[in-house]
Design a protein around this motif. Structure first.
Motif, PDB file in Angstrom:
ATOM      1  N   VAL A 153       0.842  -1.198   0.000  1.00 42.53           N
ATOM      2  CA  VAL A 153       0.000   0.000   0.000  1.00 42.53           C
ATOM      3  C   VAL A 153       0.879   1.251   0.000  1.00 42.53           C
ATOM      4  O   VAL A 153       0.693   2.172  -0.795  1.00 42.53           O
ATOM      5  N   ASP A 179       0.317   3.672  -3.088  1.00 42.47           N
ATOM      6  CA  ASP A 179      -0.886   4.480  -2.856  1.00 42.47           C
ATOM      7  C   ASP A 179      -0.857   5.846  -3.558  1.00 42.47           C
ATOM      8  O   ASP A 179      -1.861   6.265  -4.137  1.00 42.47           O
ATOM      9  N   TYR A 232      -3.500   7.047  -6.274  1.00 41.81           N
ATOM     10  CA  TYR A 232      -4.268   8.268  -6.011  1.00 41.81           C
ATOM     11  C   TYR A 232      -4.168   9.252  -7.179  1.00 41.81           C
ATOM     12  O   TYR A 232      -5.167   9.806  -7.636  1.00 41.81           O
ATOM     13  N   GLU A 290     -10.295   9.494  -3.691  1.00 40.09           N
ATOM     14  CA  GLU A 290     -10.042   8.779  -2.439  1.00 40.09           C
ATOM     15  C   GLU A 290     -10.863   7.488  -2.369  1.00 40.09           C
ATOM     16  O   GLU A 290     -10.377   6.456  -1.911  1.00 40.09           O
ATOM     17  N   LEU A 301      -9.154   5.014  -4.511  1.00 46.80           N
ATOM     18  CA  LEU A 301      -7.944   4.549  -3.817  1.00 46.80           C
ATOM     19  C   LEU A 301      -8.284   3.448  -2.817  1.00 46.80           C
ATOM     20  O   LEU A 301      -7.670   2.377  -2.792  1.00 46.80           O
ATOM     21  N   GLN A 302      -9.298   3.703  -1.990  1.00 42.58           N
ATOM     22  CA  GLN A 302      -9.655   2.728  -0.963  1.00 42.58           C
ATOM     23  C   GLN A 302     -10.198   1.439  -1.573  1.00 42.58           C
ATOM     24  O   GLN A 302      -9.809   0.337  -1.183  1.00 42.58           O
ATOM     25  N   GLU A 335      -3.614  12.889   5.330  1.00 38.04           N
ATOM     26  CA  GLU A 335      -4.831  12.359   5.946  1.00 38.04           C
ATOM     27  C   GLU A 335      -5.512  11.343   5.028  1.00 38.04           C
ATOM     28  O   GLU A 335      -6.213  10.448   5.502  1.00 38.04           O
ATOM     29  N   VAL A 336      -5.272  11.458   3.725  1.00 34.91           N
ATOM     30  CA  VAL A 336      -5.835  10.463   2.799  1.00 34.91           C
ATOM     31  C   VAL A 336      -5.174   9.114   3.052  1.00 34.91           C
ATOM     32  O   VAL A 336      -5.833   8.073   3.107  1.00 34.91           O
ATOM     33  N   ARG A 337      -3.867   9.154   3.272  1.00 34.62           N
ATOM     34  CA  ARG A 337      -3.164   7.902   3.579  1.00 34.62           C
ATOM     35  C   ARG A 337      -3.626   7.334   4.924  1.00 34.62           C
ATOM     36  O   ARG A 337      -3.857   6.132   5.051  1.00 34.62           O
ATOM     37  N   ARG A 381      -6.514   7.677   6.378  1.00 34.83           N
ATOM     38  CA  ARG A 381      -7.859   7.070   6.234  1.00 34.83           C
ATOM     39  C   ARG A 381      -7.794   5.751   5.462  1.00 34.83           C
ATOM     40  O   ARG A 381      -8.536   4.811   5.761  1.00 34.83           O
ATOM     41  N   LEU A 382      -6.894   5.692   4.499  1.00 32.67           N
ATOM     42  CA  LEU A 382      -6.729   4.452   3.737  1.00 32.67           C
ATOM     43  C   LEU A 382      -6.257   3.313   4.645  1.00 32.67           C
ATOM     44  O   LEU A 382      -6.834   2.218   4.640  1.00 32.67           O
TER      45      LEU A 382
END
Ligand SMILES: [Zn+2]
Lengths: 200, 83
Positions: free
Chosen positions: A27, A31, A35, A49, A52-53, B67-69, B71-72
């Motif tokens: 990850v 990531d 993204y 986002e 991404l998730q 913060e995106v990381r 939350r991921l």
């Protein structure tokens, strides 16, 4: 550089054995790339986002099916691209097919903007406004062209990798890349010539 | 706006491969000799190259917010492994 644990390649075996630390390394390694790819395709941070998730959730779920024929990165990009295209379909109700025919070459028959804006100063070419205009031009490309330009030119995949991610021929990748680049060049030429009154 | 000669249009679809250096030698030589004599096509080639450079440069500036990381990692139940 010291070859620490962090620098060794991701172990597919460890991933398959459910090694959480190894998945976290995967990850961490990809990531940002996922993204950026998502952001360019879907065009806004919230959806990017989500993509991404979903990409890593799907990756985790489908690891047992990964046959290792393509590289892990190609496999991840394929998941991410499909997720991003799915968001586009949902959001816009747009028909986003990767199988669109390539025989529509009308855009190449338009009169070309032949304005030499190459020598404008760098601060003009890279101004916030020019950047915004370029972002908009990319977001307005048809999705079939946009994914190719994003994978190939922005994310730096090879023609072959791009064809594997999108499951289209290498020839189709080249044709779509060419059309996308020419359209973006055309947009920028209009922009710079109108902004700066450049003469043909 | 200048309307390029028809032979120019024939070359347009090869210019993308040309700037990648992926064209077979014969066609590549044909384009090189054409742009040596055709200012319009030279401009198209130069501005095409510049266009690609510009969107590559602006895209490389896109960073993923921390913060995106976070939350991921949380979503993946990997918070304890976030560095
Ligand atoms: Zn010409």
């Amino acid at each position: 550089m010291i070859n620490t644990k962090e620098n060794r390649p991701i172990s597919l075996e460890a991933l398959r054995n459910g090694d959480r630390a190894e998945f976290a390394r995967l990850v961490e390694q990809y990531d940002t790339f996922v993204y950026r790819l998502a952001l360019r395709i879907v065009g806004n941070p919230q959806d990017a986002e989500d993509v991404l998730q979903e990409t890593f959730i799907k990756a985790l779920k489908h690891l047992p099916d990964f046959d290792g024929r393509s590289s892990l990165s190609t496999w991840l990009y394929r998941i991410a691209t499909n997720e991003a295209l799915m968001v586009l379909r949902k959001d816009k109700g747009a028909i986003v097919s990767l199988d669109d025919p390539d025989d529509n070459s009308d855009d190449e028959q338009e009169p070309l903007e032949v304005v030499d804006w190459c020598c404008l100063p760098e601060e003009t070419l890279m101004s916030a406004e020019a950047k915004e205009y370029l972002d908009k031009a990319i977001s307005e490309l048809p999705a079939t062209l946009r994914v190719v330009v994003v994978l190939r030119d922005i994310q730096g995949l090879s023609t072959r990798e791009t064809s594997e991610v999108l499951n289209i021929s290498e020839m189709a990748v080249k044709t779509r890349l060419s059309r996308a680049r020419l359209q973006l060049r055309q947009s920028l030429s209009s922009y710079f010539s109108h902004q700066f009154g450049l003469e043909n | 706006m200048t309307q390029p000669k028809p032979s120019c249009h024939e070359l347009i679809s090869s210019l993308s491969d040309f700037v990648n250096g992926e064209l077979e030698a014969e066609l590549c030589a044909k384009i090189e000799s054409h742009i040596a004599e055709c200012p319009n096509c030279r401009i198209v080639v130069d501005t095409l190259r510049k266009t690609i450079t510009l969107y590559q440069q602006t895209s490389a500036q896109t960073e993923m917010p921390n913060e995106v990381r976070s939350r991921l990692f949380k979503r993946l139940e990997l918070e304890d492994l976030l560095k």
